[in-house]
Design a protein around this motif. Structure first.
Motif, PDB file in Angstrom:
ATOM      1  N   VAL A  82      48.423  53.485  51.162  1.00  0.00           N
ATOM      2  CA  VAL A  82      47.016  53.314  50.735  1.00  0.00           C
ATOM      3  C   VAL A  82      46.236  52.487  51.764  1.00  0.00           C
ATOM      4  O   VAL A  82      45.029  52.686  51.910  1.00  0.00           O
ATOM      5  N   LYS A  83      46.923  51.581  52.460  1.00  0.00           N
ATOM      6  CA  LYS A  83      46.277  50.640  53.405  1.00  0.00           C
ATOM      7  C   LYS A  83      45.012  50.055  52.768  1.00  0.00           C
ATOM      8  O   LYS A  83      43.888  50.306  53.236  1.00  0.00           O
ATOM      9  N   PRO A  84      45.181  49.296  51.665  1.00  0.00           N
ATOM     10  CA  PRO A  84      43.991  48.871  50.874  1.00  0.00           C
ATOM     11  C   PRO A  84      43.105  47.835  51.584  1.00  0.00           C
ATOM     12  O   PRO A  84      41.967  47.635  51.176  1.00  0.00           O
TER      13      PRO A  84
ATOM     14  N   MET B 131      59.941  59.711  64.674  1.00  0.00           N
ATOM     15  CA  MET B 131      60.193  58.285  64.452  1.00  0.00           C
ATOM     16  C   MET B 131      59.893  57.926  63.001  1.00  0.00           C
ATOM     17  O   MET B 131      60.600  57.148  62.364  1.00  0.00           O
ATOM     18  N   LYS B 132      58.812  58.529  62.475  1.00  0.00           N
ATOM     19  CA  LYS B 132      58.433  58.226  61.096  1.00  0.00           C
ATOM     20  C   LYS B 132      59.488  58.774  60.130  1.00  0.00           C
ATOM     21  O   LYS B 132      59.881  58.094  59.179  1.00  0.00           O
ATOM     22  N   ALA B 133      59.971  60.011  60.410  1.00  0.00           N
ATOM     23  CA  ALA B 133      61.011  60.594  59.550  1.00  0.00           C
ATOM     24  C   ALA B 133      62.263  59.716  59.582  1.00  0.00           C
ATOM     25  O   ALA B 133      62.826  59.377  58.528  1.00  0.00           O
ATOM     26  N   LEU B 134      62.685  59.307  60.798  1.00  0.00           N
ATOM     27  CA  LEU B 134      63.907  58.491  60.924  1.00  0.00           C
ATOM     28  C   LEU B 134      63.706  57.111  60.278  1.00  0.00           C
ATOM     29  O   LEU B 134      64.624  56.548  59.682  1.00  0.00           O
ATOM     30  N   HIS B 135      62.481  56.575  60.399  1.00  0.00           N
ATOM     31  CA  HIS B 135      62.153  55.285  59.772  1.00  0.00           C
ATOM     32  C   HIS B 135      62.332  55.399  58.250  1.00  0.00           C
ATOM     33  O   HIS B 135      62.993  54.569  57.634  1.00  0.00           O
ATOM     34  N   ILE B 136      61.786  56.455  57.660  1.00  0.00           N
ATOM     35  CA  ILE B 136      61.853  56.603  56.198  1.00  0.00           C
ATOM     36  C   ILE B 136      63.302  56.834  55.741  1.00  0.00           C
ATOM     37  O   ILE B 136      63.743  56.256  54.750  1.00  0.00           O
TER      38      ILE B 136
ATOM     39  N   ALA C 226      56.796  61.592  70.013  1.00  0.00           N
ATOM     40  CA  ALA C 226      57.939  61.380  69.109  1.00  0.00           C
ATOM     41  C   ALA C 226      57.508  60.848  67.733  1.00  0.00           C
ATOM     42  O   ALA C 226      58.338  60.746  66.828  1.00  0.00           O
ATOM     43  N   TYR C 227      56.213  60.545  67.563  1.00  0.00           N
ATOM     44  CA  TYR C 227      55.733  59.853  66.349  1.00  0.00           C
ATOM     45  C   TYR C 227      56.234  60.453  65.028  1.00  0.00           C
ATOM     46  O   TYR C 227      56.811  59.731  64.206  1.00  0.00           O
ATOM     47  N   PRO C 228      56.090  61.790  64.805  1.00  0.00           N
ATOM     48  CA  PRO C 228      56.552  62.300  63.495  1.00  0.00           C
ATOM     49  C   PRO C 228      58.055  62.129  63.294  1.00  0.00           C
ATOM     50  O   PRO C 228      58.508  61.852  62.181  1.00  0.00           O
TER      51      PRO C 228
ATOM     52  N   VAL D 202      50.864  41.824  55.858  1.00  0.00           N
ATOM     53  CA  VAL D 202      51.506  41.571  54.552  1.00  0.00           C
ATOM     54  C   VAL D 202      52.808  42.362  54.477  1.00  0.00           C
ATOM     55  O   VAL D 202      53.835  41.871  54.005  1.00  0.00           O
ATOM     56  N   LYS D 203      52.776  43.615  55.018  1.00  0.00           N
ATOM     57  CA  LYS D 203      53.995  44.419  55.036  1.00  0.00           C
ATOM     58  C   LYS D 203      55.094  43.699  55.830  1.00  0.00           C
ATOM     59  O   LYS D 203      56.229  43.596  55.369  1.00  0.00           O
ATOM     60  N   LEU D 204      54.756  43.207  57.019  1.00  0.00           N
ATOM     61  CA  LEU D 204      55.758  42.543  57.861  1.00  0.00           C
ATOM     62  C   LEU D 204      56.317  41.292  57.172  1.00  0.00           C
ATOM     63  O   LEU D 204      57.511  41.006  57.263  1.00  0.00           O
TER      64      LEU D 204
HETATM   65  C1  HEM Z   1      60.268  45.450  61.020  1.00  0.00           C
HETATM   66  C2  HEM Z   1      60.217  46.382  60.096  1.00  0.00           C
HETATM   67  C3  HEM Z   1      59.168  47.451  59.991  1.00  0.00           C
HETATM   68  C4  HEM Z   1      58.152  47.781  60.865  1.00  0.00           C
HETATM   69  C5  HEM Z   1      57.792  47.151  62.202  1.00  0.00           C
HETATM   70  C6  HEM Z   1      57.453  48.910  60.264  1.00  0.00           C
HETATM   71  C7  HEM Z   1      56.353  49.559  60.816  1.00  0.00           C
HETATM   72  C8  HEM Z   1      55.833  50.758  60.363  1.00  0.00           C
HETATM   73  C9  HEM Z   1      54.754  51.482  60.979  1.00  0.00           C
HETATM   74  C10 HEM Z   1      53.992  51.017  62.218  1.00  0.00           C
HETATM   75  C11 HEM Z   1      54.546  52.618  60.279  1.00  0.00           C
HETATM   76  C12 HEM Z   1      53.528  53.741  60.587  1.00  0.00           C
HETATM   77  C13 HEM Z   1      52.320  53.561  59.697  1.00  0.00           C
HETATM   78  C14 HEM Z   1      51.397  54.735  59.835  1.00  0.00           C
HETATM   79  O1  HEM Z   1      51.779  55.810  60.315  1.00  0.00           O
HETATM   80  O2  HEM Z   1      50.248  54.566  59.407  1.00  0.00           O
HETATM   81  C15 HEM Z   1      55.498  52.619  59.175  1.00  0.00           C
HETATM   82  C16 HEM Z   1      55.604  53.605  58.221  1.00  0.00           C
HETATM   83  C17 HEM Z   1      56.281  53.455  57.041  1.00  0.00           C
HETATM   84  N1  HEM Z   1      57.068  52.369  56.677  1.00  0.00           N
HETATM   85 FE1  HEM Z   1      57.593  50.835  57.879  1.00  0.00          FE
HETATM   86  N2  HEM Z   1      58.044  49.237  59.068  1.00  0.00           N
HETATM   87  C18 HEM Z   1      59.092  48.355  58.851  1.00  0.00           C
HETATM   88  C19 HEM Z   1      59.901  48.300  57.733  1.00  0.00           C
HETATM   89  C20 HEM Z   1      59.705  49.070  56.587  1.00  0.00           C
HETATM   90  C21 HEM Z   1      60.349  48.863  55.305  1.00  0.00           C
HETATM   91  C22 HEM Z   1      61.365  47.774  55.013  1.00  0.00           C
HETATM   92  C23 HEM Z   1      59.868  49.812  54.447  1.00  0.00           C
HETATM   93  C24 HEM Z   1      60.162  50.038  52.982  1.00  0.00           C
HETATM   94  C25 HEM Z   1      60.761  49.199  52.183  1.00  0.00           C
HETATM   95  C26 HEM Z   1      58.946  50.636  55.182  1.00  0.00           C
HETATM   96  C27 HEM Z   1      58.308  51.732  54.666  1.00  0.00           C
HETATM   97  C28 HEM Z   1      57.534  52.595  55.401  1.00  0.00           C
HETATM   98  C29 HEM Z   1      57.039  53.877  54.915  1.00  0.00           C
HETATM   99  C30 HEM Z   1      57.306  54.492  53.526  1.00  0.00           C
HETATM  100  C31 HEM Z   1      56.263  54.421  55.951  1.00  0.00           C
HETATM  101  C32 HEM Z   1      55.546  55.792  55.968  1.00  0.00           C
HETATM  102  C33 HEM Z   1      54.088  55.626  55.640  1.00  0.00           C
HETATM  103  C34 HEM Z   1      53.305  56.886  55.919  1.00  0.00           C
HETATM  104  O3  HEM Z   1      53.650  57.948  55.391  1.00  0.00           O
HETATM  105  O4  HEM Z   1      52.351  56.805  56.682  1.00  0.00           O
HETATM  106  N3  HEM Z   1      58.859  50.150  56.480  1.00  0.00           N
HETATM  107  N4  HEM Z   1      56.266  51.469  59.267  1.00  0.00           N
END
Ligand code: HEM
Length: 149
Positions: free
Chosen positions: A146-148, A12-17, A8-10, A92-94
């Motif tokens: 970028v994951k710097p 989940m990522k689409a729905l996340h974005i 489901a990864y792709p 840092v993101k969290l």
């Molecule tokens: C508890 C909240 C969050 C968690 C646990 C979380 C976790 C993650 C994880 C694990 C990924 C996959 C990374 C990868 O594929 O390398 C991801 C992708 C992403 N997240 Fe989140 N995230 C959260 C909130 C947010 C927020 C608030 C934003 C923006 C303001 C955001 C923006 C993004 C974006 C743009 C991607 C896609 C990156 C890519 O293309 O690989 N996330 N997130």
């Protein structure tokens, strides 16, 4: 469960974005509404319209969106091989996401005040506050893409 998450990864990522975009739209627009609301006369038609717009944005878009952001984010984080927890970017993101959630609650708190016909801060204050989610968004996107470190 692991197999399901990997398959489901792709999606989940689409729905996340998609949820992130909806939530950010609210985090960026609500303080802008507060700027105009703070300048409107209390009790005027304009002020009453802002109250409705703010409530609908908070309850109809931002509240469901933040839940979905965290839900899909957690599913991505639980997918084997996606996050290396020894790297710094995820932490840092969290921390920045936690900051945005606090910001969301502050906006809801200020909305309550506007809804009760008070003006919690000046228009200038909300103009400055409006920049905070922009800065957090830029930092988060750079960190996840970028994951710097
Ligand atoms: C508890 C909240 C969050 C968690 C646990 C979380 C976790 C993650 C994880 C694990 C990924 C996959 C990374 C990868 O594929 O390398 C991801 C992708 C992403 N997240 Fe989140 N995230 C959260 C909130 C947010 C927020 C608030 C934003 C923006 C303001 C955001 C923006 C993004 C974006 C743009 C991607 C896609 C990156 C890519 O293309 O690989 N996330 N997130």
């Amino acid at each position: 469960m692991s197999d399901f998450l990997i398959a489901a990864y792709p999606w989940m990522k689409a729905l996340h974005i998609i949820s992130v975009v909806a939530w950010m739209a609210g985090l960026l627009y609500l303080p802008r509404l507060f700027v105009y609301h703070a300048e409107a006369e209390i009790g005027s038609d304009k002020a009453e319209t802002f109250k409705v717009m703010e409530r609908r944005l908070l309850r109809g878009i931002m509240a469901p969106a933040v839940i979905l952001v965290v839900l899909f984010g957690a599913m991505l984080a639980a997918t084997p091989g996606v996050v290396d927890w020894h790297q710094g970017w995820i932490w840092v993101k969290l921390a920045l996401v936690a900051g945005l959630i606090v910001f969301h609650h502050l906006l809801a708190y200020w909305h309550k005040s506007f809804a009760a016909d008070a003006v919690p801060h000046t228009a200038r204050f909300f103009r400055v506050v409006n920049e905070l989610p922009t800065i957090a968004l830029i930092a988060i996107v750079v960190l996840v893409v970028v994951k710097p470190f």
